[in-house]
Write a protein that holds these residues in place. Structure first.
Motif, PDB file in Angstrom:
ATOM      1  N   PHE A   1       2.640  -2.498  -9.390  1.00 10.18           N
ATOM      2  CA  PHE A   1       3.983  -1.947  -9.221  1.00 10.18           C
ATOM      3  C   PHE A   1       4.808  -2.906  -8.366  1.00 10.18           C
ATOM      4  CE2 PHE A   1       1.356   2.118  -9.123  1.00 10.18           C
ATOM      5  CZ  PHE A   1       1.613   2.470 -10.438  1.00 10.18           C
ATOM      6  N   PRO A   2       5.941  -3.388  -8.874  1.00 10.16           N
ATOM      7  CA  PRO A   2       6.783  -4.269  -8.075  1.00 10.16           C
ATOM      8  C   PRO A   2       7.356  -3.525  -6.871  1.00 10.16           C
ATOM      9  CG  PRO A   2       7.633  -4.027 -10.328  1.00 10.16           C
ATOM     10  CD  PRO A   2       6.462  -3.126 -10.195  1.00 10.16           C
TER      11      PRO A   2
ATOM     12  N   PHE B   1      13.950  -9.143   0.041  1.00 12.18           N
ATOM     13  CA  PHE B   1      12.699  -9.882  -0.090  1.00 12.18           C
ATOM     14  C   PHE B   1      11.824  -9.194  -1.134  1.00 12.18           C
ATOM     15  CE2 PHE B   1       8.572 -11.615   1.119  1.00 12.18           C
ATOM     16  CZ  PHE B   1       8.897 -12.933   1.442  1.00 12.18           C
ATOM     17  N   GLN B   2      11.229  -9.990  -2.020  1.00  9.52           N
ATOM     18  CA  GLN B   2      10.293  -9.444  -3.001  1.00  9.52           C
ATOM     19  C   GLN B   2       8.925  -9.352  -2.340  1.00  9.52           C
ATOM     20  OE1 GLN B   2      10.564 -11.867  -6.545  1.00  9.52           O
ATOM     21  NE2 GLN B   2      12.357 -10.731  -7.244  1.00  9.52           N
ATOM     22  N   LEU B   3       8.444  -8.139  -2.186  1.00 15.86           N
ATOM     23  CA  LEU B   3       7.145  -7.906  -1.565  1.00 15.86           C
ATOM     24  C   LEU B   3       6.037  -8.105  -2.602  1.00 15.86           C
ATOM     25  CD1 LEU B   3       8.131  -4.678   0.387  1.00 15.86           C
ATOM     26  CD2 LEU B   3       8.113  -7.026   1.234  1.00 15.86           C
ATOM     27  N   ASP B   4       4.833  -8.332  -2.122  1.00 18.18           N
ATOM     28  CA  ASP B   4       3.702  -8.413  -3.045  1.00 18.18           C
ATOM     29  C   ASP B   4       3.568  -7.065  -3.751  1.00 18.18           C
ATOM     30  OD1 ASP B   4       3.192 -11.019  -2.315  1.00 18.18           O
ATOM     31  OD2 ASP B   4       1.616 -10.500  -0.899  1.00 18.18           O
ATOM     32  N   PRO B   5       3.281  -7.072  -5.052  1.00 20.46           N
ATOM     33  CA  PRO B   5       3.205  -5.812  -5.792  1.00 20.46           C
ATOM     34  C   PRO B   5       2.040  -4.935  -5.330  1.00 20.46           C
ATOM     35  CG  PRO B   5       2.535  -7.653  -7.172  1.00 20.46           C
ATOM     36  CD  PRO B   5       3.006  -8.232  -5.887  1.00 20.46           C
TER      37      PRO B   5
ATOM     38  N   GLY C   1      17.968  -1.376   6.157  1.00 19.55           N
ATOM     39  CA  GLY C   1      17.226  -1.653   4.943  1.00 19.55           C
ATOM     40  C   GLY C   1      16.396  -0.493   4.440  1.00 19.55           C
ATOM     41  N   HIS C   2      15.794  -0.719   3.299  1.00 16.61           N
ATOM     42  CA  HIS C   2      14.868   0.252   2.714  1.00 16.61           C
ATOM     43  C   HIS C   2      13.900  -0.473   1.786  1.00 16.61           C
ATOM     44  CE1 HIS C   2      17.790   0.086  -0.644  1.00 16.61           C
ATOM     45  NE2 HIS C   2      16.798   0.520  -1.413  1.00 16.61           N
ATOM     46  N   ILE C   3      12.849   0.244   1.398  1.00 15.08           N
ATOM     47  CA  ILE C   3      11.836  -0.287   0.493  1.00 15.08           C
ATOM     48  C   ILE C   3      11.781   0.602  -0.746  1.00 15.08           C
ATOM     49  CG2 ILE C   3       9.336  -0.586   0.184  1.00 15.08           C
ATOM     50  CD1 ILE C   3       9.281  -1.517   3.119  1.00 15.08           C
ATOM     51  N   LYS C   4      11.704  -0.054  -1.904  1.00  8.45           N
ATOM     52  CA  LYS C   4      11.537   0.669  -3.164  1.00  8.45           C
ATOM     53  C   LYS C   4      10.351   0.071  -3.908  1.00  8.45           C
ATOM     54  CE  LYS C   4      16.211   2.287  -4.016  1.00  8.45           C
ATOM     55  NZ  LYS C   4      17.523   1.841  -4.456  1.00  8.45           N
ATOM     56  N   ILE C   5       9.565   0.964  -4.501  1.00  6.88           N
ATOM     57  CA  ILE C   5       8.441   0.563  -5.340  1.00  6.88           C
ATOM     58  C   ILE C   5       8.740   1.074  -6.749  1.00  6.88           C
ATOM     59  CG2 ILE C   5       5.953   0.724  -5.719  1.00  6.88           C
ATOM     60  CD1 ILE C   5       5.795   1.294  -2.625  1.00  6.88           C
ATOM     61  N   HIS C   6       8.769   0.158  -7.702  1.00  5.85           N
ATOM     62  CA  HIS C   6       9.167   0.457  -9.076  1.00  5.85           C
ATOM     63  C   HIS C   6       7.949   0.683  -9.974  1.00  5.85           C
ATOM     64  CE1 HIS C   6      13.390  -0.988  -8.487  1.00  5.85           C
ATOM     65  NE2 HIS C   6      12.794  -1.633  -7.505  1.00  5.85           N
ATOM     66  N   LEU C   7       8.173   1.353 -11.086  1.00  5.56           N
ATOM     67  CA  LEU C   7       7.124   1.556 -12.081  1.00  5.56           C
ATOM     68  C   LEU C   7       6.825   0.252 -12.820  1.00  5.56           C
ATOM     69  CD1 LEU C   7       5.189   3.389 -13.651  1.00  5.56           C
ATOM     70  CD2 LEU C   7       7.119   4.052 -15.109  1.00  5.56           C
ATOM     71  N   ALA C   8       7.852  -0.561 -13.083  1.00  5.71           N
ATOM     72  CA  ALA C   8       7.676  -1.811 -13.823  1.00  5.71           C
ATOM     73  C   ALA C   8       8.641  -2.862 -13.299  1.00  5.71           C
ATOM     74  CB  ALA C   8       7.909  -1.578 -15.310  1.00  5.71           C
TER      75      ALA C   8
ATOM     76  N   PRO D   1      13.391  -0.501 -19.121  1.00  4.56           N
ATOM     77  CA  PRO D   1      13.831   0.806 -18.625  1.00  4.56           C
ATOM     78  C   PRO D   1      12.965   1.352 -17.491  1.00  4.56           C
ATOM     79  CG  PRO D   1      13.301   0.909 -20.988  1.00  4.56           C
ATOM     80  CD  PRO D   1      13.051  -0.481 -20.532  1.00  4.56           C
ATOM     81  N   ASP D   2      11.675   0.992 -17.472  1.00  4.73           N
ATOM     82  CA  ASP D   2      10.793   1.494 -16.410  1.00  4.73           C
ATOM     83  C   ASP D   2      11.078   0.856 -15.054  1.00  4.73           C
ATOM     84  OD1 ASP D   2       9.575   3.257 -18.101  1.00  4.73           O
ATOM     85  OD2 ASP D   2       7.819   1.997 -18.493  1.00  4.73           O
ATOM     86  N   TYR D   3      11.878  -0.225 -15.052  1.00  5.74           N
ATOM     87  CA  TYR D   3      12.292  -0.817 -13.773  1.00  5.74           C
ATOM     88  C   TYR D   3      13.141   0.188 -12.990  1.00  5.74           C
ATOM     89  CZ  TYR D   3      14.533  -3.799 -10.317  1.00  5.74           C
ATOM     90  OH  TYR D   3      14.983  -4.328  -9.132  1.00  5.74           O
ATOM     91  N   GLN D   4      13.901   1.004 -13.692  1.00  3.50           N
ATOM     92  CA  GLN D   4      14.780   1.978 -13.046  1.00  3.50           C
ATOM     93  C   GLN D   4      14.020   3.179 -12.484  1.00  3.50           C
ATOM     94  OE1 GLN D   4      17.767   1.070 -12.402  1.00  3.50           O
ATOM     95  NE2 GLN D   4      17.651  -0.739 -13.701  1.00  3.50           N
ATOM     96  N   VAL D   5      12.738   3.313 -12.809  1.00  5.57           N
ATOM     97  CA  VAL D   5      11.916   4.408 -12.288  1.00  5.57           C
ATOM     98  C   VAL D   5      11.375   3.982 -10.923  1.00  5.57           C
ATOM     99  CG1 VAL D   5       9.870   5.841 -12.639  1.00  5.57           C
ATOM    100  CG2 VAL D   5      11.289   5.172 -14.609  1.00  5.57           C
ATOM    101  N   ILE D   6      11.800   4.705  -9.892  1.00  6.89           N
ATOM    102  CA  ILE D   6      11.364   4.412  -8.525  1.00  6.89           C
ATOM    103  C   ILE D   6      10.198   5.345  -8.199  1.00  6.89           C
ATOM    104  CG2 ILE D   6      12.048   4.243  -6.106  1.00  6.89           C
ATOM    105  CD1 ILE D   6      13.605   2.376  -8.038  1.00  6.89           C
TER     106      ILE D   6
END
Length: 171
Positions: free
Chosen positions: A73-74, A91-95, A126-133, A137-142
């Motif tokens: 998960f990104p 910053f792109q965190l490790d998945p 700031g905040h952190i979000k973890i995505h489905l993909a 379209p699954d990128y928009q799923v948090i």
């Protein structure tokens, strides 16, 4: 007597090895909640520890369904609170690995050129979000989201319906 001396020396060596593992961190540490961001039942926490070098280590740990097949998960650190529309990626965190539901990242230079230090966390927006993909379209799923820094991270303040879809672009 030799056995006792051997046991004592072995214990001393094991204890000193354990001590070495702990010396990479200072005593500075913060933990923030990660809340369920969609119909997928993932919650968790982010732990931020300061390394002796001054860098920050972010550990994401989710609670939810694991799987034995590899999938990642990104995860992103964003500027602004989770309600901020089009909040850019800082910053792109490790998945997050679905097999362990964990991710560990050493935070580097942010997308705006700054370097976040532990003392800056009190004023960081700031905040952190973890995505489905990571695309489509699954990128928009948090899966999970949480404010950090100056933004309210309490369960009482979290309102999933106010969460914004995030921009896939770096600032």
């Amino acid at each position: 007597m030799k056995k006792l001396a051997f046991i004592f020396l072995s214990s001393l060596v094991l204890f000193s090895c354990e001590q070495e593992k702990e010396t990479i961190y200072t005593t500075n540490e913060l933990t923030y909640n990660l809340y369920q961001g969609s119909d997928f039942n993932y919650t968790g926490k982010v732990q931020i520890k300061e390394l002796l070098s001054g860098d920050l280590e972010l550990t994401l740990e989710l609670n939810g369904s694991k799987d034995t097949d590899p999938y990642f998960f990104p995860a992103h650190l964003h500027f602004g609170s989770y309600e901020t529309a089009d909040s850019p990626i800082a910053f792109q965190l490790d998945p997050v690995d679905i097999r362990t539901l964990k991710s560990v990242t050493i935070l580097g230079q942010l997308s705006d050129g700054s370097k976040l230090k532990f003392a800056d966390l009190n004023t960081f927006d700031g905040h952190i979000k973890i995505h489905l993909a990571d695309s489509g379209p699954d990128y928009q799923v948090i899966l999970s989201v949480g404010n950090i820094g100056t933004n309210d991270n309490s369960p009482q303040a979290f309102k999933r319906e106010e969460m914004s879809i995030c921009s896939p672009y770096l600032k």
